[in-house]
Design a protein around this motif. Structure first.
Motif, PDB file in Angstrom:
ATOM      1  N   ILE A  80       0.860  -1.183   0.000  1.00 55.88           N
ATOM      2  CA  ILE A  80       0.000   0.000   0.000  1.00 55.88           C
ATOM      3  C   ILE A  80       0.897   1.233   0.000  1.00 55.88           C
ATOM      4  CG2 ILE A  80      -1.849   1.225   1.205  1.00 55.88           C
ATOM      5  CD1 ILE A  80      -2.455  -1.559   2.575  1.00 55.88           C
ATOM      6  N   ASP A  81       0.661   2.128  -0.933  1.00 54.09           N
ATOM      7  CA  ASP A  81       1.523   3.283  -1.139  1.00 54.09           C
ATOM      8  C   ASP A  81       1.259   4.375  -0.094  1.00 54.09           C
ATOM      9  OD1 ASP A  81       3.381   4.971  -2.290  1.00 54.09           O
ATOM     10  OD2 ASP A  81       2.009   5.702  -3.834  1.00 54.09           O
ATOM     11  N   LEU A  82       1.610   4.071   1.151  1.00 46.21           N
ATOM     12  CA  LEU A  82       1.394   5.026   2.242  1.00 46.21           C
ATOM     13  C   LEU A  82       2.633   5.200   3.124  1.00 46.21           C
ATOM     14  CD1 LEU A  82      -2.186   4.028   3.500  1.00 46.21           C
ATOM     15  CD2 LEU A  82      -1.538   6.088   2.237  1.00 46.21           C
ATOM     16  N   LEU A  83       3.748   4.618   2.730  1.00 48.73           N
ATOM     17  CA  LEU A  83       4.924   4.673   3.595  1.00 48.73           C
ATOM     18  C   LEU A  83       5.396   6.107   3.821  1.00 48.73           C
ATOM     19  CD1 LEU A  83       6.984   1.528   2.595  1.00 48.73           C
ATOM     20  CD2 LEU A  83       5.478   1.902   4.550  1.00 48.73           C
ATOM     21  N   LYS A  84       5.293   6.949   2.810  1.00 43.64           N
ATOM     22  CA  LYS A  84       5.684   8.353   2.956  1.00 43.64           C
ATOM     23  C   LYS A  84       4.819   9.028   4.034  1.00 43.64           C
ATOM     24  CE  LYS A  84       5.875  12.691   0.408  1.00 43.64           C
ATOM     25  NZ  LYS A  84       5.463  13.354  -0.814  1.00 43.64           N
ATOM     26  N   GLN A  85       3.524   8.760   4.010  1.00 43.31           N
ATOM     27  CA  GLN A  85       2.618   9.368   4.979  1.00 43.31           C
ATOM     28  C   GLN A  85       2.837   8.804   6.386  1.00 43.31           C
ATOM     29  OE1 GLN A  85       1.634   8.297   1.890  1.00 43.31           O
ATOM     30  NE2 GLN A  85       1.380  10.339   1.057  1.00 43.31           N
ATOM     31  N   ILE A  86       3.027   7.494   6.497  1.00 38.96           N
ATOM     32  CA  ILE A  86       3.266   6.886   7.810  1.00 38.96           C
ATOM     33  C   ILE A  86       4.575   7.410   8.389  1.00 38.96           C
ATOM     34  CG2 ILE A  86       3.783   4.710   9.005  1.00 38.96           C
ATOM     35  CD1 ILE A  86       0.821   4.998   8.439  1.00 38.96           C
ATOM     36  N   THR A  87       5.605   7.484   7.562  1.00 38.14           N
ATOM     37  CA  THR A  87       6.884   8.027   8.013  1.00 38.14           C
ATOM     38  C   THR A  87       6.731   9.497   8.403  1.00 38.14           C
ATOM     39  OG1 THR A  87       8.048   6.458   6.598  1.00 38.14           O
ATOM     40  CG2 THR A  87       9.305   8.364   7.359  1.00 38.14           C
ATOM     41  N   GLY A  88       5.898  10.227   7.663  1.00 42.73           N
ATOM     42  CA  GLY A  88       5.626  11.621   8.006  1.00 42.73           C
ATOM     43  C   GLY A  88       4.957  11.758   9.362  1.00 42.73           C
ATOM     44  N   ILE A  89       4.035  10.833   9.663  1.00 50.07           N
ATOM     45  CA  ILE A  89       3.378  10.837  10.976  1.00 50.07           C
ATOM     46  C   ILE A  89       4.405  10.529  12.061  1.00 50.07           C
ATOM     47  CG2 ILE A  89       1.684   9.653  12.440  1.00 50.07           C
ATOM     48  CD1 ILE A  89      -0.002   9.297   9.805  1.00 50.07           C
ATOM     49  N   GLU A  90       5.236   9.517  11.809  1.00 52.54           N
ATOM     50  CA  GLU A  90       6.278   9.179  12.789  1.00 52.54           C
ATOM     51  C   GLU A  90       7.201  10.379  13.025  1.00 52.54           C
ATOM     52  OE1 GLU A  90       7.058   4.407  12.355  1.00 52.54           O
ATOM     53  OE2 GLU A  90       7.981   5.719  10.872  1.00 52.54           O
TER      54      GLU A  90
ATOM     55  N   LEU B  49      -2.351  16.550   9.654  1.00 51.62           N
ATOM     56  CA  LEU B  49      -3.687  16.175   9.176  1.00 51.62           C
ATOM     57  C   LEU B  49      -3.718  15.681   7.730  1.00 51.62           C
ATOM     58  CD1 LEU B  49      -6.037  18.752  10.938  1.00 51.62           C
ATOM     59  CD2 LEU B  49      -5.571  16.365  11.548  1.00 51.62           C
ATOM     60  N   PRO B  50      -2.999  16.313   6.799  1.00 50.62           N
ATOM     61  CA  PRO B  50      -3.039  15.767   5.424  1.00 50.62           C
ATOM     62  C   PRO B  50      -2.550  14.315   5.349  1.00 50.62           C
ATOM     63  CG  PRO B  50      -2.093  17.973   5.425  1.00 50.62           C
ATOM     64  CD  PRO B  50      -2.227  17.555   6.867  1.00 50.62           C
ATOM     65  N   HIS B  51      -1.556  13.983   6.162  1.00 50.48           N
ATOM     66  CA  HIS B  51      -1.035  12.606   6.166  1.00 50.48           C
ATOM     67  C   HIS B  51      -2.086  11.625   6.682  1.00 50.48           C
ATOM     68  CE1 HIS B  51       2.984  13.750   5.046  1.00 50.48           C
ATOM     69  NE2 HIS B  51       3.196  14.459   6.155  1.00 50.48           N
ATOM     70  N   ILE B  52      -2.673  11.937   7.822  1.00 49.58           N
ATOM     71  CA  ILE B  52      -3.622  10.983   8.415  1.00 49.58           C
ATOM     72  C   ILE B  52      -4.897  10.895   7.575  1.00 49.58           C
ATOM     73  CG2 ILE B  52      -4.653  12.622  10.055  1.00 49.58           C
ATOM     74  CD1 ILE B  52      -4.013   8.822  10.562  1.00 49.58           C
ATOM     75  N   GLU B  53      -5.286  11.983   6.939  1.00 50.45           N
ATOM     76  CA  GLU B  53      -6.476  11.927   6.083  1.00 50.45           C
ATOM     77  C   GLU B  53      -6.254  10.995   4.903  1.00 50.45           C
ATOM     78  OE1 GLU B  53      -7.378  16.035   5.231  1.00 50.45           O
ATOM     79  OE2 GLU B  53      -8.054  16.389   7.292  1.00 50.45           O
ATOM     80  N   LEU B  54      -5.076  11.080   4.273  1.00 51.43           N
ATOM     81  CA  LEU B  54      -4.777  10.188   3.143  1.00 51.43           C
ATOM     82  C   LEU B  54      -4.650   8.738   3.618  1.00 51.43           C
ATOM     83  CD1 LEU B  54      -4.270   9.848   0.139  1.00 51.43           C
ATOM     84  CD2 LEU B  54      -1.851  10.311   0.569  1.00 51.43           C
ATOM     85  N   VAL B  55      -3.999   8.533   4.750  1.00 50.83           N
ATOM     86  CA  VAL B  55      -3.862   7.180   5.303  1.00 50.83           C
ATOM     87  C   VAL B  55      -5.247   6.590   5.566  1.00 50.83           C
ATOM     88  CG1 VAL B  55      -3.113   5.859   7.333  1.00 50.83           C
ATOM     89  CG2 VAL B  55      -1.548   7.501   6.270  1.00 50.83           C
ATOM     90  N   SER B  56      -6.098   7.347   6.216  1.00 50.68           N
ATOM     91  CA  SER B  56      -7.429   6.863   6.567  1.00 50.68           C
ATOM     92  C   SER B  56      -8.266   6.556   5.333  1.00 50.68           C
ATOM     93  CB  SER B  56      -8.138   7.893   7.448  1.00 50.68           C
ATOM     94  OG  SER B  56      -9.402   7.412   7.821  1.00 50.68           O
ATOM     95  N   THR B  57      -8.319   7.485   4.405  1.00 47.04           N
ATOM     96  CA  THR B  57      -9.105   7.292   3.180  1.00 47.04           C
ATOM     97  C   THR B  57      -8.615   6.075   2.400  1.00 47.04           C
ATOM     98  OG1 THR B  57      -9.497   9.666   3.035  1.00 47.04           O
ATOM     99  CG2 THR B  57      -9.827   8.403   1.022  1.00 47.04           C
TER     100      THR B  57
END
Length: 113
Positions: free
Chosen positions: A67-77, A90-98
């Motif tokens: 799943i192409d979300l590693l950039k967002q998960i790393t951004g949250i970390e 918020l932009p990271h978690i919104e994309l992860v959630s959606t």
């Protein structure tokens, strides 16, 4: 429409065993939705320590399903190690959630779960 996940690595791990893949998909569906909800809640409450734990815990499963979300998960970390406000993440978690909610639907349909 293309899938938001890939079972290539899962297929490789399982040797093409469809039953095993279905069990792993079910486990993903059992574990990730509550982890996602906890991650969202931790971010909402500005609990960076807890947010880091859930983001980090979800990462291997997200990788396994391609799943192409590693950039967002790393951004949250990364956000959890800063003094930035929750607005910045918020932009990271919104994309992860959606994305993950769509993956949940795709897995349920593809594996008849």
């Amino acid at each position: 429409m293309s899938k938001l996940y890939s079972i290539d690595s899962l297929n490789e791990i399982s040797g093409g065993d469809k039953e095993f893949m279905a069990v792993v998909a079910q486990t993903f569906l059992d574990e990730i939705p509550p982890d996602l909800a906890s991650l969202e809640e931790a971010i909402e409450n500005d609990n960076k320590e807890l947010a880091y734990q859930f983001a980090h815990k979800m990462k291997p499963n997200i990788e396994m399903f391609g799943i192409d979300l590693l950039k967002q998960i790393t951004g949250i970390e990364s956000w959890t190690k800063t003094s930035k406000s929750t607005d910045s993440v918020l932009p990271h978690i919104e994309l992860v959630s959606t994305t993950l909610h769509r993956v949940f639907d795709e897995l349920k349909e593809d594996f008849d779960l």
